[in-house]
Scaffold this motif. Sequence first.
Motif, PDB file in Angstrom:
ATOM      1  N   ILE A 269       0.841  -1.201   0.000  1.00 23.34           N
ATOM      2  CA  ILE A 269       0.000   0.000   0.000  1.00 23.34           C
ATOM      3  C   ILE A 269       0.871   1.244   0.000  1.00 23.34           C
ATOM      4  CG2 ILE A 269      -1.723   1.302   1.321  1.00 23.34           C
ATOM      5  CD1 ILE A 269      -2.694  -1.477   2.361  1.00 23.34           C
ATOM      6  N   ILE A 270       1.922   1.241   0.818  1.00 26.09           N
ATOM      7  CA  ILE A 270       2.848   2.381   0.837  1.00 26.09           C
ATOM      8  C   ILE A 270       3.496   2.563  -0.528  1.00 26.09           C
ATOM      9  CG2 ILE A 270       4.992   3.275   1.831  1.00 26.09           C
ATOM     10  CD1 ILE A 270       4.258   1.759   4.412  1.00 26.09           C
ATOM     11  N   THR A 271       3.944   1.462  -1.127  1.00 24.15           N
ATOM     12  CA  THR A 271       4.582   1.538  -2.441  1.00 24.15           C
ATOM     13  C   THR A 271       3.624   2.107  -3.483  1.00 24.15           C
ATOM     14  OG1 THR A 271       6.001  -0.360  -1.943  1.00 24.15           O
ATOM     15  CG2 THR A 271       5.704   0.194  -4.254  1.00 24.15           C
ATOM     16  N   SER A 272       2.398   1.616  -3.490  1.00 27.17           N
ATOM     17  CA  SER A 272       1.409   2.100  -4.452  1.00 27.17           C
ATOM     18  C   SER A 272       1.090   3.568  -4.222  1.00 27.17           C
ATOM     19  CB  SER A 272       0.136   1.263  -4.355  1.00 27.17           C
ATOM     20  OG  SER A 272      -0.817   1.686  -5.298  1.00 27.17           O
ATOM     21  N   PHE A 273       0.935   3.956  -2.970  1.00 31.48           N
ATOM     22  CA  PHE A 273       0.658   5.360  -2.653  1.00 31.48           C
ATOM     23  C   PHE A 273       1.778   6.278  -3.139  1.00 31.48           C
ATOM     24  CE2 PHE A 273       1.597   8.682   0.624  1.00 31.48           C
ATOM     25  CZ  PHE A 273       0.679   9.615   0.164  1.00 31.48           C
TER      26      PHE A 273
END
Length: 326
Positions: free
Chosen positions: A238-242
């Motif tokens: 999720i952090i990577t996608s954000f």
Amino acid sequence: MSLISSFIALLKADYPSFVSFDLVSKTLHIETEEINQLINDAEMQGYSIQTEQDTCRLTLPLVSKESVAENLQSYSIGRSFQFFDRIDSTNTYALKNLQELAHGSVILTDYQYKGKGRLGRSWHTDLGKSVALTIVLKPKFDNQQAVLLTQLTAAALVKALEPDWSASIKWPNDVLIDGRKVAGILVESHFSGSELTGIVIGTGINTNLSIEELPEELKAKATSLAIEKNRVIDPNPIITSFLSWFDTFYTAWSESMDASTFISVCREKSGLIGREITVHHGQISKSARVMDISDEGELVIRYPNTNETDHLNSLNFSVRGQSGYL
């Protein structure tokens, strides 16, 4: 790195698998009989560790700087990462060290114990239960344009949660699932005299909080990704996608100053457009209907008594639904 930090890093690398005491002993250069004390010490600091027949593992996934960096594809965001086991506030750290931090730096932590929210509110991050991160920007535009960064960040968040979660945006800085807050944004600017020298963007996401862990007064207003899916959530993808979505929106906008791409996301995902709300400004409260979000990121509202249209910026106003949070 402390012994506990090295131990947790070892468990993170193999999560969700168990790690043998023998491997812990060899990697950390400690005796096998010292491991139980190390586990106790780690648990005293808030880490949740499961042991089983001379093996151990984390019970929840934690933030992994290595995992986020390895999978991130971006132009400028994430040029450098700084990770802290625990910190008072990622935004506070970024502001204090702004001069040394490069544009695009990202500050990550497993545990934020003195986080800040908009209008002076607090944001607390428990180990493995929530994400706290800060993005450092050193833009060449002025602070008036920087107001749009809240909407840019909100758009990046809702895109990062797709398709697993259908999220909406409560203008200006909250991301909701089914009308309950799951993430928040705080944008802070730093000046030298009248010159804008940097901007820090703090983002908090409730990942693995259970319904029992939410304060009674927030159970109708807040949620977590885990509550919505009824399963443990790994924060790292999720952090990577954000960060990837943020980089995409920010790179295009900084080159063209055309905010239409992310503003269109904010309109599409708005939880307020078409709703009756109450606008709070200091001690004054007014009823209004939300009509739109302007190209400048302002909330366009109409007062029913006078039919007057107004544009709200995100600095001094807060809004609430007339029958609840949204």
